[in-house]
Design an enzyme around this catalytic site. Structure first.
Site, short mmCIF file in Angstrom:
data_model
loop_
_atom_site.label_atom_id
_atom_site.label_comp_id
_atom_site.label_asym_id
_atom_site.label_seq_id
_atom_site.Cartn_x
_atom_site.Cartn_y
_atom_site.Cartn_z
CE LYS A 14 6.19 4.38 -4.93
NZ LYS A 14 5.24 3.31 -4.54
CE LYS A 57 2.72 -7.27 -3.82
NZ LYS A 57 3.05 -5.84 -3.77
N GLY A 76 7.48 -4.84 1.24
CA GLY A 76 7.93 -4.00 2.35
C GLY A 76 7.37 -4.43 3.69
#
Length: 314
Positions: free
Chosen positions: A128, A276, A10
């Site tokens: 989230k 990641k 992002g």
């Protein structure tokens, strides 16, 4: 020809603290796409994925502000909207960067669905955070009227909605994406924002109110395409252990086993570097050659194993 999924974080679309104007986002993408075009020129056959956090957040705010005039859309539809929004800007930036660097390529943006399991534990424990912050009275109203889960964030002085973040199982459009990629003429943008989450119910797919992690979804796509590399572009040179402490150091080339050990020791926060590293481990253990975590500026150097964090299976 080496094939890769390149996941754009992002921050490559909107820098921290920047107003979310079209001009700012387009300018940032143009810079990132300049680096991406250079590796296409070098012969890499890539598929792009991207984040959508600020964009889908703005769409959700628009939902709330205009709710008395326009019916609010559910989260899965908002994710779809953000795929088109970011995808268009990325198409524009990348088409021009490719034209300047090497060639005229078609850059299709594929609206992408990701199948998740409705029995995934994330649906029982939403975690989230998304959308705007609310005061306590409004948070209580939303909980009662809409059944939302909201958690208080004392540091921001408000309450924020939390939604499930289930693991991706399959990419619905992966076969079509693969055909486009193998044609050699198309540089495909897909799985934006982690994809639109869907579940199977009574023989049909239905969208669900959830957010799929974009890095795990990128790994899922890379596995489906049987790509050689998974590259995750972010705002730091690589994955660090001891980040922000006196023992801080960046990992260079490490095995999946070593990366998993650091992950289990809590070195990588779940909201940023953790997914990641998890995606990288999953990819290489599923047959991928290696996974790379680095910045857009170091992309070319990292592909030569001279920068970034490189995660390999052995």
């Amino acid at each position: 020809m080496t094939t890769a999924v390149v996941a754009i974080g992002g921050n490559a679309i909107l820098k921290k603290g920047q107003p979310a104007t079209r001009e700012n986002q387009q300018r940032n993408l143009e810079e990132t796409c300049r680096h991406i075009a250079s590796i296409v020129e070098a012969g890499y056959n890539i598929t792009l994925t991207h984040g959508n956090g600020p964009q889908v957040g703005d769409i959700l705010i628009q939902n709330e502000v205009a709710r008395n005039e326009v019916p609010p859309m559910p989260l899965d539809v908002c994710v779809a909207e953000s795929q088109g929004l970011v995808g268009f800007m990325l198409q524009q930036a990348l088409t021009e960067a490719l034209r300047k660097a090497c060639c005229d390529r078609i850059v299709p943006c594929v609206l992408t669905r990701v199948v998740v399991d409705e029995e995934d534990g994330a649906f029982r424990e939403p975690s989230k955070p998304i959308g705007p912050y609310y005061g306590q009275v409004e948070a209580e109203r939303l909980t009662n009227e809409r059944g939302w889960h909201l958690h208080e964030d004392p540091s921001r002085g408000g309450w924020r909605r939390v939604v499930p973040s289930p693991r991706p199982i399959t990419i619905v459009e992966a076969p079509a994406i693969g055909r486009l990629v193998r044609s050699g003429n198309d540089l495909v943008i897909a799985v934006g924002g982690g994809g639109i989450p869907v579940v199977w119910k009574e023989g049909r797919m239905e969208g669900v109110e959830a957010v799929v992690d974009k890095d795990l979804a990128a790994a899922c796509l890379a596995k489906s395409l049987k790509d050689d590399l998974l590259v995750m572009l972010t705002d730091v040179e690589g994955a660090y252990v001891g980040y922000g402490t006196a023992r801080e150091r960046m990992l260079g080339t490490v095995t999946a086993e070593e990366a998993e050990r650091h992950l289990n020791e809590g070195e990588f926060p779940p909201g940023s570097m953790g997914p990641k590293v998890e995606a990288a481990i999953d990819f290489v253990r599923s047959g991928g050659e290696r996974a790379i975590i680095t910045t857009p500026e170091l992309l070319h150097t990292a592909l030569s194993s001279k920068a970034g964090t490189q995660i390999v299976n052995r």
